[in-house]
Enzyme design. Sequence first.
Site, mmCIF file in Angstrom:
data_model
loop_
_atom_site.group_PDB
_atom_site.id
_atom_site.type_symbol
_atom_site.label_atom_id
_atom_site.label_comp_id
_atom_site.label_asym_id
_atom_site.label_seq_id
_atom_site.Cartn_x
_atom_site.Cartn_y
_atom_site.Cartn_z
ATOM 1 N N CYS A 68 0.808 -1.227 0.000
ATOM 2 C CA CYS A 68 0.000 0.000 0.000
ATOM 3 C C CYS A 68 0.832 1.263 0.000
ATOM 4 C CB CYS A 68 -0.969 -0.008 1.181
ATOM 5 S SG CYS A 68 -0.168 0.116 2.813
ATOM 6 N N HIS A 107 -1.957 0.901 7.203
ATOM 7 C CA HIS A 107 -2.399 0.832 5.812
ATOM 8 C C HIS A 107 -2.698 2.228 5.292
ATOM 9 C CE1 HIS A 107 -3.988 -1.078 2.237
ATOM 10 N NE2 HIS A 107 -5.176 -0.537 2.402
ATOM 11 N N ASP A 122 -8.650 2.454 -2.908
ATOM 12 C CA ASP A 122 -7.627 1.554 -2.361
ATOM 13 C C ASP A 122 -7.259 0.553 -3.444
ATOM 14 O OD1 ASP A 122 -5.994 -0.166 -0.991
ATOM 15 O OD2 ASP A 122 -7.325 -0.430 0.721
#
Length: 291
Positions: A68, A107, A122
């Site tokens: 991420c 994250h 995302d």
Amino acid sequence: MNLQEYFQRIGFQGSCDKPDLATLREIHKHHILSIPFENLSIHSGERNVVDLEVTFHKLVRRHRGGWCFENNYLFFWVLMELGYNATMLSSKVFNNSIDDFEQQDTHLIVKVLIDGKAFICDVSYGMMSQMWYPLELISGKDQPQPAGVFRLIDTEDVWVLERNRRIPKVLNPEFNTSRLVDKKDIVTIYNFTMTPRDSNYFLECNDQHQINPDSLFTKMSMCSLQTPTGLKALIGWSYAEVTFLPEEGANVFDIRYIVDDEIDKVLKEKFNLVLKNRLQPKGPHPLAKKV
């Protein structure tokens, strides 16, 4: 760094003249179908860094994937270049082993405002809970996607992302306990607030993920890529192909173990990845008889 190289990498040939929702959805989908979620660098003698130029070179020019802090950071840069009103946010991932959210933010996600409406992007959660399209920031609304029905819940300034479970059809019963196979009817993914973050906020977490022996990412090598019909994943020595059957409310899992001599071939043929150094897999192994 330039947008045309990125668009070529993800196979996007549409118009990007307007920073609208339709364009955002298309770029989001093309990204997750083209750039894997993976942590293979830390299992092949390299390190992941929070640096846009390094990440652009790795993901775009070297045709690698990332986690991420790479994928979503790159995606944030793309959106800013296109004129979107985008903000990086941090989130706490739900840890099934403790049945609770992690105490620390681990994250990176992106919030985008379009015509007064907020959306969560995302492109790097990976595996079974990878959203294909941005989710509108509305509490309690079911938002069906190829990977499942997602839902955002507002719990007094903290938002929770969850997904409905589909019935798993595992072709090889040996893999019924695979981490890919959902165990709960409602899958809790992560929570987050609206506090804006910059890249420096994620530096320590990025490092800890690579050195902490208790981190999932040091315990397990993983790579996943969404496909038009589902996803592909390599976790340790187990290779999986998952087919989504939303009409039946089911997912079909075809999982098998591979041997060391197959690793490079699987990475190249299934994920179009070529590593600088040989991967030292960690995680599910045929001798362990479990995943």
